[in-house]
Motif scaffolding. Structure first.
Motif, PDB file in Angstrom:
ATOM      1  N   THR A  71      -1.476  -3.362   6.833  1.00 12.70           N
ATOM      2  CA  THR A  71      -1.929  -2.003   7.145  1.00 12.70           C
ATOM      3  C   THR A  71      -2.692  -1.424   5.965  1.00 12.70           C
ATOM      4  O   THR A  71      -2.250  -1.526   4.807  1.00 12.70           O
ATOM      5  N   VAL A  72      -3.848  -0.807   6.236  1.00 17.48           N
ATOM      6  CA  VAL A  72      -4.700  -0.226   5.195  1.00 17.48           C
ATOM      7  C   VAL A  72      -4.600   1.292   5.260  1.00 17.48           C
ATOM      8  O   VAL A  72      -4.767   1.890   6.327  1.00 17.48           O
ATOM      9  N   HIS A  73      -4.324   1.908   4.118  1.00 12.62           N
ATOM     10  CA  HIS A  73      -4.284   3.364   3.994  1.00 12.62           C
ATOM     11  C   HIS A  73      -5.427   3.814   3.089  1.00 12.62           C
ATOM     12  O   HIS A  73      -5.609   3.268   1.994  1.00 12.62           O
ATOM     13  N   ARG A 127     -14.332  14.256  -5.267  1.00 12.20           N
ATOM     14  CA  ARG A 127     -13.584  13.431  -4.331  1.00 12.20           C
ATOM     15  C   ARG A 127     -12.962  12.265  -5.094  1.00 12.20           C
ATOM     16  O   ARG A 127     -13.590  11.706  -5.994  1.00 12.20           O
ATOM     17  N   TYR A 128     -11.752  11.906  -4.697  1.00 17.12           N
ATOM     18  CA  TYR A 128     -11.107  10.769  -5.356  1.00 17.12           C
ATOM     19  C   TYR A 128     -10.499   9.858  -4.283  1.00 17.12           C
ATOM     20  O   TYR A 128      -9.318   9.973  -3.939  1.00 17.12           O
ATOM     21  N   PRO A 129     -11.313   8.954  -3.706  1.00 19.84           N
ATOM     22  CA  PRO A 129     -10.797   8.069  -2.655  1.00 19.84           C
ATOM     23  C   PRO A 129      -9.875   6.998  -3.232  1.00 19.84           C
ATOM     24  O   PRO A 129     -10.160   6.395  -4.268  1.00 19.84           O
ATOM     25  N   MET A 130      -8.777   6.762  -2.528  1.00 18.10           N
ATOM     26  CA  MET A 130      -7.804   5.749  -2.940  1.00 18.10           C
ATOM     27  C   MET A 130      -7.439   4.914  -1.723  1.00 18.10           C
ATOM     28  O   MET A 130      -7.333   5.420  -0.611  1.00 18.10           O
ATOM     29  N   ALA A 131      -7.242   3.611  -1.939  1.00 20.68           N
ATOM     30  CA  ALA A 131      -6.925   2.691  -0.853  1.00 20.68           C
ATOM     31  C   ALA A 131      -5.715   1.851  -1.216  1.00 20.68           C
ATOM     32  O   ALA A 131      -5.501   1.501  -2.378  1.00 20.68           O
ATOM     33  N   LYS A 132      -4.923   1.514  -0.189  1.00 18.18           N
ATOM     34  CA  LYS A 132      -3.755   0.668  -0.381  1.00 18.18           C
ATOM     35  C   LYS A 132      -3.557  -0.184   0.862  1.00 18.18           C
ATOM     36  O   LYS A 132      -3.670   0.297   1.980  1.00 18.18           O
ATOM     37  N   THR A 133      -3.246  -1.475   0.638  1.00 14.48           N
ATOM     38  CA  THR A 133      -2.952  -2.401   1.722  1.00 14.48           C
ATOM     39  C   THR A 133      -1.510  -2.862   1.599  1.00 14.48           C
ATOM     40  O   THR A 133      -1.104  -3.377   0.552  1.00 14.48           O
ATOM     41  N   THR A 134      -0.731  -2.658   2.654  1.00 14.08           N
ATOM     42  CA  THR A 134       0.675  -3.029   2.623  1.00 14.08           C
ATOM     43  C   THR A 134       0.834  -4.531   2.874  1.00 14.08           C
ATOM     44  O   THR A 134      -0.118  -5.236   3.224  1.00 14.08           O
ATOM     45  N   ALA A 135       2.052  -5.010   2.706  1.00 24.54           N
ATOM     46  CA  ALA A 135       2.333  -6.426   2.925  1.00 24.54           C
ATOM     47  C   ALA A 135       2.077  -6.832   4.371  1.00 24.54           C
ATOM     48  O   ALA A 135       1.752  -7.990   4.654  1.00 24.54           O
ATOM     49  N   ARG A 194      -5.498   5.632   8.449  1.00 24.84           N
ATOM     50  CA  ARG A 194      -4.632   4.458   8.485  1.00 24.84           C
ATOM     51  C   ARG A 194      -5.168   3.470   9.510  1.00 24.84           C
ATOM     52  O   ARG A 194      -5.441   3.826  10.653  1.00 24.84           O
ATOM     53  N   PHE A 195      -5.339   2.206   9.071  1.00 27.63           N
ATOM     54  CA  PHE A 195      -5.774   1.131   9.949  1.00 27.63           C
ATOM     55  C   PHE A 195      -4.655   0.101  10.042  1.00 27.63           C
ATOM     56  O   PHE A 195      -4.261  -0.482   9.025  1.00 27.63           O
ATOM     57  N   ALA A 196      -4.145  -0.107  11.256  1.00 26.41           N
ATOM     58  CA  ALA A 196      -3.095  -1.102  11.459  1.00 26.41           C
ATOM     59  C   ALA A 196      -3.712  -2.400  11.965  1.00 26.41           C
ATOM     60  O   ALA A 196      -4.740  -2.386  12.653  1.00 26.41           O
ATOM     61  N   PRO A 197      -3.120  -3.552  11.643  1.00 23.91           N
ATOM     62  CA  PRO A 197      -3.688  -4.841  12.073  1.00 23.91           C
ATOM     63  C   PRO A 197      -3.827  -4.964  13.591  1.00 23.91           C
ATOM     64  O   PRO A 197      -4.720  -5.631  14.085  1.00 23.91           O
ATOM     65  N   GLY A 198      -2.949  -4.315  14.341  1.00 21.11           N
ATOM     66  CA  GLY A 198      -3.014  -4.419  15.792  1.00 21.11           C
ATOM     67  C   GLY A 198      -4.089  -3.581  16.443  1.00 21.11           C
ATOM     68  O   GLY A 198      -4.247  -3.612  17.665  1.00 21.11           O
TER      69      GLY A 198
END
Length: 742
Positions: free
Chosen positions: A487-489, A476-484, A548-552
């Protein structure tokens, strides 16, 4: 604060009052702020009197005026003025007054005369409020022994009255009402039930519980009932309180087509409880037959964290439950089990009995009696690391049939076979994190199986013993990214390489007959639902998880997955071990796509589907729901192809809808509908509406079953239930209470 023109003389009067009436020398601190006089029958139970002004005349008459409060043994009396005559030992009260018993009853009155301990006396122009729910109004209330309150020319209601002189929605008018505070019951003489100002019914004697009673022998809310099959009639439940730990409810159900007695028995024990429900019927649907059903369940805590559970399901004929609307199950199961679940161990023993109600299905050729013993244990050895898992299972099932041939169920095995299976397994797992976040898990183990068959078909074996080794490597290779925007992917690709030894045995398959391919078993070495079949050979499973986690508050997930093997899973006669609709036939499985969307306003959408090599759907299901303070709405769709191996001769395509919506403050509507797309006809439908306020519940519902068979015919049911609120435990939801316009 003291409201007096001359504080020092006022305090002197208060102190003189206390001494003159023999009060204790120690007074509450609150007495230092207002005029206080105390009197008591004993030093342990003082009475406290607080007022703006306190005067004593003739050495034996105390008069308190202005914001008067008297307290005794938890009771609190508020009034404009109180006069206490020591010689007569009575309190004369000028209202408006309020008497709170400190528990659940408040009395409002114009005036009254009470004993010093507030337990006896007469109140005029009074209104009693019980548990903030039930109101009793009377010209006069007589209190006796602090237990009985007798009301004359009284009216009883739990409805809110907004204007003086307006009639409540319902009320019970009685010549006399006696409230027993100890038994918490109301006894009414000459009672008339009114809707508005219109008398509906008369009762020479009537007994009702007050709002604090949760369990009391008596009639419950009746239901008017109409059915095209069972006729028109009424259900009248009668609750019998046998004790604090047990009760019995008997419900006569009488129509022009049936004479039925329903029952429910409940009992609590120190370590658990039981509940049984059922019915006995003599109807015109099946003349000359006595019909009945019984459902029972129980759970008990045993020593050493074991839990005993049982449930019983029995019925006299296949159509009884559906015709009377008791249950929609088409297979009954009765079971007794003992189970213990701990952090690193699981034990379970169970005996189960099955009975089919399906048309064209014979219980004698089904595994009717089933026994299971299960054990699992895990260890964490420090020297070798990782986790060790051990499991064992003993399974056996018995058929009453002794057929040595196969019937029309497409399984090619004898319909009278009885099976015993013993399985033991051992696994070792260990995980590492390498290469900047690559999660690696290695697993190896072995399964040992023994299967014995009594009454096996001619061309199959009657016993089988084998050891099956297996191993797997998962990456498994989990990767995370947070946009400006915040939003968290989260993205996680996953791959599993596996191997399972051995070959498919030529022996009956009884448990692994319905197999699913979903997110839960994508990384499993065997996707059969039971251990009488195992996947064999080399395999690779790969997939992708995205979240995907959105701030709202919006949350969405998506899973893709597929399995590739070096060979298809076949029986010894060359037929597929997996059914067509399982999505696991052949050397390459169907493509799994599953996802879910959740919004902050209560909307949820979930879907799962399998697609073949040309991207045609082989199985699909979806569920959408929306829930908030006023609305509960749901829709489900399922599509399954024709699959003789799963005893499905035709395509299944169905919609199901269910909804509940609070139309206004007091009105709630509900509806349900199930529609068979494949046959282009409705299966069942229902609609209902409920009116609720602080004093009444009225529910009108109608339902229609459209399906028919050799044992069932379509029917329509209509029911009306009217319940009076206030004669029960407190209702916590106050949003239904009517508001008065100002």
């Amino acid at each position: 604060m003291i409201r007096a023109r001359h504080p020092l003389p006022f305090v002197a009067v208060a102190l003189g009052s206390a001494l003159a009436f023999g009060a204790p020398l120690a007074t509450p601190l609150a007495a230092q702020e207002r005029g206080v006089a105390t009197a008591s029958r004993t030093a342990q139970a003082p009475a406290l009197l607080v007022a703006d002004d306190v005067t004593i005349t003739d050495g034996s008459v105390l008069t308190a005026t202005g914001n008067v409060e008297a307290m005794y043994e938890g009771q609190r009396l508020k009034a404009q003025s109180i006069t206490y005559d020591r010689d007569a030992d009575t309190l004369t009260i000028t209202g408006p007054l309020m008497l709170d018993d400190g528990q659940y009853t408040t009395v409002l009155a114009d005036s009254g005369e009470l004993s010093r301990d507030l337990r006896d006396g007469i109140l005029t122009g009074a209104r009693v409020v019980m548990d903030d729910q039930l109101q009793l109004a009377a010209n006069q209330i007589s209190r006796s022994e602090g237990r009985y309150s007798q009301l004359y020319k009284a009216a009883v209601t739990s409805c809110r009255v907004c204007k003086e002189g307006d009639a409540p929605l319902w009320q019970i008018r009685a010549r006399r009402v006696i409230h027993d505070a100890e038994t918490r019951q109301l006894f009414l003489d000459g009672a008339q039930f009114h809707v508005g100002n219109v008398p509906i019914a008369y009762f020479p004697r009537l007994r009702l519980p007050d709002p604090t009673v949760e369990r009391l022998t008596g009639f419950l809310t009746p239901t008017l009932y109409n059915s095209t099959l069972l006729g028109t009639g009424v259900k009248i439940p009668y609750f019998i309180r046998i004790g604090d730990d047990k009760d019995l409810t008997l419900t006569p159900f009488l129509t022009d087509e049936t004479r039925t007695l329903e029952f429910r028995y409940r009992q609590e024990f120190r370590t658990g409880g039981i509940e049984f429900e059922g019915a006995f019927s003599d109807d015109d649907v099946r003349r000359g037959e006595r019909r009945a059903y019984l459902n029972g369940r129980g759970v008990f805590a045993l020593p050493q964290d074991y839990v005993l559970q049982f449930d019983i399901e029995a019925v006299s004929d296949d159509a009884y439950l559906l015709e009377y609307g008791y249950d929609s199950k088409d297979r009954l199961d009765s079971e007794i089990s003992v189970e213990r679940v701990r952090r690193d161990e699981w034990r379970r023993a169970a005996l189960t009995y099955f009975h089919t109600l399906r048309s064209g299905e014979d219980s004698s050729t089904l595994p009717t009696s089933v026994a299971n013993l299960d054990y699992e244990k895990r260890f964490f050895p420090a020297r070798m690391g990782g986790e060790l898992r051990f499991a064992a299972q003993a399974h056996g099932h018995y058929r009453t049939s002794d057929l040595r041939t196969d019937g029309p169920d497409f399984d090619r095995f004898a319909d009278g076979r009885d099976v015993v299976r013993l399985t033991a397994s051992a696994d070792w797992l260990r995980s590492w994190t390498v290469m900047n976040g690559l999660r690696t898990t290695f697993q190896t183990g072995v399964d040992v199986d023994h299967i014995g068959v009594q009454g096996a078909a001619v061309n199959t074996r009657s016993d089988y013993t084998d050891a099956t080794p297996r191993a797997a490597l998962t990456l498994r290779y989990p990767m995370a990214k947070t946009t400006a925007g915040g939003t968290v992917h989260l993205i996680e690709p996953v791959v599993q390489l596996g191997w399972v030894g051995g070959s498919t045995p030529n022996i009956a398959v009884d448990q692994a007959t319905r197999n699913e391919f979903d997110e839960g078993n994508l990384l499993s070495l065997s996707r059969f639902s039971a251990a009488d079949r195992r996947e064999r050979g080399l395999s690779a499973a790969y997939g992708l998880n995205w979240t995907r986690f959105a701030p709202g508050g919006l949350r969405s997930t998506l899973t893709l997955g597929q399995v590739v093997r070096d060979k298809a899973q076949l029986e010894t006669d060359g037929s597929n071990s997996f059914s067509l609709s399982s999505g696991l036939q052949g050397s390459t499985s169907d493509l799994l796509i599953a996802g879910q969307i959740n919004t902050q306003n209560g909307l949820t959408f979930t879907a799962r589907s399998l697609f073949d090599e040309v991207f045609d759907t082989t199985k699909a299901e979806a569920r959408a729901s929306w829930s908030n303070a006023a609305l509960d709405l749901g829709a489900t769709y399922i599509w399954l192809p024709r699959d003789p191996q799963e005893l499905r001769p035709g395509t299944v395509s169905e919609w199901a809808f269910d909804a509940s919506y609070r139309l206004s403050r007091h009105w709630t509507g509900s509806a349900e509908w199930r529609y068979d797309v494949a046959s282009d006809e409705s299966v069942n439908a229902g609609v209902g509406v409920t009116y609720t306020n602080e004093c009444v519940d009225v529910t009108l519902s109608a339902s229609r079953r459209f399906t028919s068979s050799t044992i069932l015919e379509p029917s329509t049911d209509i029911s009306l239930t009217v319940g009076l609120r206030g004669f029960s435990a407190r209702a916590e939801d106050k949003s239904y209470v009517r508001e008065c316009k100002k």
